[in-house]
Enzyme design. Sequence first.
Site, PDB file in Angstrom:
ATOM      1  N   GLU A  60       0.887  -1.175   0.000  1.00  0.00           N
ATOM      2  CA  GLU A  60       0.000   0.000   0.000  1.00  0.00           C
ATOM      3  C   GLU A  60       0.918   1.215   0.000  1.00  0.00           C
ATOM      4  O   GLU A  60       1.437   1.608   1.046  1.00  0.00           O
ATOM      5  CB  GLU A  60      -0.890  -0.025   1.253  1.00  0.00           C
ATOM      6  CG  GLU A  60      -1.830  -1.212   1.316  1.00  0.00           C
ATOM      7  CD  GLU A  60      -3.061  -1.059   0.433  1.00  0.00           C
ATOM      8  OE1 GLU A  60      -3.385   0.086   0.075  1.00  0.00           O
ATOM      9  OE2 GLU A  60      -3.688  -2.075   0.105  1.00  0.00           O
TER      10      GLU A  60
ATOM     11  N   CYS B 122      -2.283   9.603   2.429  1.00  0.00           N
ATOM     12  CA  CYS B 122      -1.834   8.971   1.179  1.00  0.00           C
ATOM     13  C   CYS B 122      -2.754   9.284   0.014  1.00  0.00           C
ATOM     14  O   CYS B 122      -2.303   9.335  -1.121  1.00  0.00           O
ATOM     15  CB  CYS B 122      -1.718   7.465   1.372  1.00  0.00           C
ATOM     16  SG  CYS B 122      -3.257   6.708   1.937  1.00  0.00           S
TER      17      CYS B 122
HETATM   18  P1  NAD Z   1       8.155   4.629   5.002  1.00  0.00           P
HETATM   19  O1  NAD Z   1       8.203   3.813   3.768  1.00  0.00           O
HETATM   20  O2  NAD Z   1       9.303   5.510   5.296  1.00  0.00           O
HETATM   21  O3  NAD Z   1       7.968   3.692   6.299  1.00  0.00           O
HETATM   22  C1  NAD Z   1       6.978   2.678   6.371  1.00  0.00           C
HETATM   23  C2  NAD Z   1       7.474   1.556   7.276  1.00  0.00           C
HETATM   24  O4  NAD Z   1       8.669   1.014   6.730  1.00  0.00           O
HETATM   25  C3  NAD Z   1       7.818   2.022   8.688  1.00  0.00           C
HETATM   26  O5  NAD Z   1       7.417   1.037   9.599  1.00  0.00           O
HETATM   27  C4  NAD Z   1       9.330   2.152   8.661  1.00  0.00           C
HETATM   28  O6  NAD Z   1       9.932   1.931   9.900  1.00  0.00           O
HETATM   29  C5  NAD Z   1       9.718   1.046   7.705  1.00  0.00           C
HETATM   30  N1  NAD Z   1      10.994   1.305   7.016  1.00  0.00           N
HETATM   31  C6  NAD Z   1      11.582   2.504   6.771  1.00  0.00           C
HETATM   32  N2  NAD Z   1      12.727   2.331   6.088  1.00  0.00           N
HETATM   33  C7  NAD Z   1      12.855   0.995   5.894  1.00  0.00           C
HETATM   34  C8  NAD Z   1      13.830   0.177   5.253  1.00  0.00           C
HETATM   35  N3  NAD Z   1      14.901   0.695   4.663  1.00  0.00           N
HETATM   36  N4  NAD Z   1      13.622  -1.156   5.247  1.00  0.00           N
HETATM   37  C9  NAD Z   1      12.529  -1.702   5.812  1.00  0.00           C
HETATM   38  N5  NAD Z   1      11.591  -0.980   6.451  1.00  0.00           N
HETATM   39  C10 NAD Z   1      11.747   0.343   6.490  1.00  0.00           C
HETATM   40  O7  NAD Z   1       6.784   5.438   4.902  1.00  0.00           O
HETATM   41  P2  NAD Z   1       6.274   6.588   5.861  1.00  0.00           P
HETATM   42  O8  NAD Z   1       7.116   7.793   5.648  1.00  0.00           O
HETATM   43  O9  NAD Z   1       6.123   6.050   7.232  1.00  0.00           O
HETATM   44  O10 NAD Z   1       4.798   6.831   5.279  1.00  0.00           O
HETATM   45  C11 NAD Z   1       4.514   7.760   4.279  1.00  0.00           C
HETATM   46  C12 NAD Z   1       4.324   7.066   2.953  1.00  0.00           C
HETATM   47  O11 NAD Z   1       3.357   6.035   3.079  1.00  0.00           O
HETATM   48  C13 NAD Z   1       3.778   8.004   1.908  1.00  0.00           C
HETATM   49  O12 NAD Z   1       4.404   7.748   0.685  1.00  0.00           O
HETATM   50  C14 NAD Z   1       2.315   7.645   1.835  1.00  0.00           C
HETATM   51  O13 NAD Z   1       1.689   7.953   0.611  1.00  0.00           O
HETATM   52  C15 NAD Z   1       2.358   6.185   2.084  1.00  0.00           C
HETATM   53  N6  NAD Z   1       1.092   5.711   2.597  1.00  0.00           N
HETATM   54  C16 NAD Z   1       0.349   4.885   1.837  1.00  0.00           C
HETATM   55  C17 NAD Z   1      -0.891   4.463   2.294  1.00  0.00           C
HETATM   56  C18 NAD Z   1      -1.777   3.550   1.491  1.00  0.00           C
HETATM   57  O14 NAD Z   1      -2.770   3.087   2.020  1.00  0.00           O
HETATM   58  N7  NAD Z   1      -1.455   3.270   0.244  1.00  0.00           N
HETATM   59  C19 NAD Z   1      -1.341   4.888   3.535  1.00  0.00           C
HETATM   60  C20 NAD Z   1      -0.543   5.733   4.276  1.00  0.00           C
HETATM   61  C21 NAD Z   1       0.686   6.134   3.815  1.00  0.00           C
END
Ligand code: NAD
Length: 548
Positions: free
Chosen positions: A291, A325
């Site tokens: 997602e 998002c």
């Molecule tokens: P992110 O990708 O930075 O982090 C998401 C998760 O991944 C967190 O738990 C984080 O700790 C983990 N993570 C971070 N770096 C990692 C790595 N190198 N390896 C493995 N895991 C890692 O996202 P964010 O900044 O927390 O959220 C914002 C993003 O999420 C935006 O792009 C937004 O559009 C998207 N989003 C999508 C939805 C949806 O339903 N499609 C909903 C909410 C947010």
Amino acid sequence: MSRSGLIAATGLLPQTGGWVYAKRGRPGIPVTRWLRYIEWGRRFGALRDELPGMSRSRTHAMSTVSVPTAEPLPRVDFASANDPALLLALQREAFRQTKVTTLDDRLADLEKLRRAIKRNAQRIAAVISNDFGNRSRQETLLAEIWPVLVAIRHTKKHLAEWMKPKKVPVAFELRGGRAHILHQPVGIVGIMSPWNYPFQLAIMPLVAALAAGNRILLKPSELTPHTSQFLAEFLGQLFAPNKVATVLGGPEVGSAFARLPFDHLFFTGSTAVGRLVMQAAAENLTPVTLELGGKTPCILAEDAMLAKAAESIVSGKLLNAGQTCIAPDYVLLPQARCEEFIGLLSKKVKAFYPSLKSNPDYTAIINDHHYQRVRRYLDEAKAKGARLIELNPAQEELTAQDRKLAPTLVIEPDEDLALMREEIFAPVLPIKSYTHIEEAVAFVNRRPRPLALYYFGVDQAARDELLRQTVSGGVSVNETLMHILVDDLPFGGIGASGMGAYHGLAGFETFSHRKGVFVQGRFSAARFLRPPFGFVSKAMLKMLISRS
Ligand code: NAD
């Protein structure tokens, strides 16, 4: 606690076929029996007081329950066991031992969760606000608590139907036999959640995974540390760790988490990290649901009702200060209506948020990193000659310490600006005009497929044509955001905005294995199709092929 540390502290030892609890030279107790003790203890505790006060620690809860066994219950603080591999091993063992998760078990889990969420709603709002600096309490109730409660209600109502084996017809040639689809839990599900809706985006997939009968390891975001800690305690008090456990940590923990051999990995977050997670999961052939994010366009047609569109776009954009998002990312509208629309947006911002700085309903940007990122977008746009309109109704001075950004319109930005290439995720709205609607469609189609698309227009034929010509995860027409609240609509992205979907039946199916079952009848023509192929077989084959 490390794996070896936990072994030392608890006496848990890995063994072929399971883990054992060994005590000073005595033979080990199989971990399955030991897990059963904990389950009995939990059930007894749950009967006595369904959800103890959040201040009560899990260790305390486990050490005070009486357990129907002569052996003393080992004192283990599972809440501090932050080793995902160890927790996965415990859950795997428990999954192997559990013959079936009945409808009643699943309904009881969902009801327990529903009640606890209702009881803790205000607390959840306070914890999230603590992480954001200021997160509107009403927004948390509206966008984190309410959707989850509705999802649980919907799931409870339909779960019996979803779980029923689904009969499917068999072709004429196979008559005598019957076929059905059996929905089975996939096993152990990993859920990785982001910071922007830190409660909803952790619990919503958890509801679907529990409904499908799975065990779950959750890895929430490190950017909302208070909420993540709360989730660990909250879920730790509701569920035994062999059913639901939470692992805390940042990218390193996330990376180790994604490499574990889950039966399904459900990731919500950025496209960049989603790519890494999918690569890691591929090593174990773990199926993933991603997602992800992206740039959600709003297209206004010639006949769009501008006032209504402005109201919906302002509310959709400024919810959570644009950190959503599916927030509208940019607007495409007919050139002739641009100035009128800007005036309407300005009026709506003033009506919704007469002030910003101390207004508790206006949410702050999550942290300095993201605040500075968006400031850089605006500086670049200004430097390259874009027209910026800051909508700051009370003309307040907003500082970097507040981390509150005034809603800002960027009129006719160049396509090469960062804010036209990256997901904005803040209260900044680029507005671009077009002469013919085909230009708007082409603009959207030249870019990665978005998670959502919003269309404003009255004519139905024009709307249907636009829906046919564009591809996005979901759509709301004459509205923003609302499609996410419809439980029977699958929610998910496509291409760069993700793969797979959840919510309602889609969520249940995401976390279920749809096993195809064929049951042969007493009389079957199949025996005529086995060697040696004599006259009857050959005639039958000829007949089958000619009929097909
Ligand atoms: P992110 O990708 O930075 O982090 C998401 C998760 O991944 C967190 O738990 C984080 O700790 C983990 N993570 C971070 N770096 C990692 C790595 N190198 N390896 C493995 N895991 C890692 O996202 P964010 O900044 O927390 O959220 C914002 C993003 O999420 C935006 O792009 C937004 O559009 C998207 N989003 C999508 C939805 C949806 O339903 N499609 C909903 C909410 C947010």
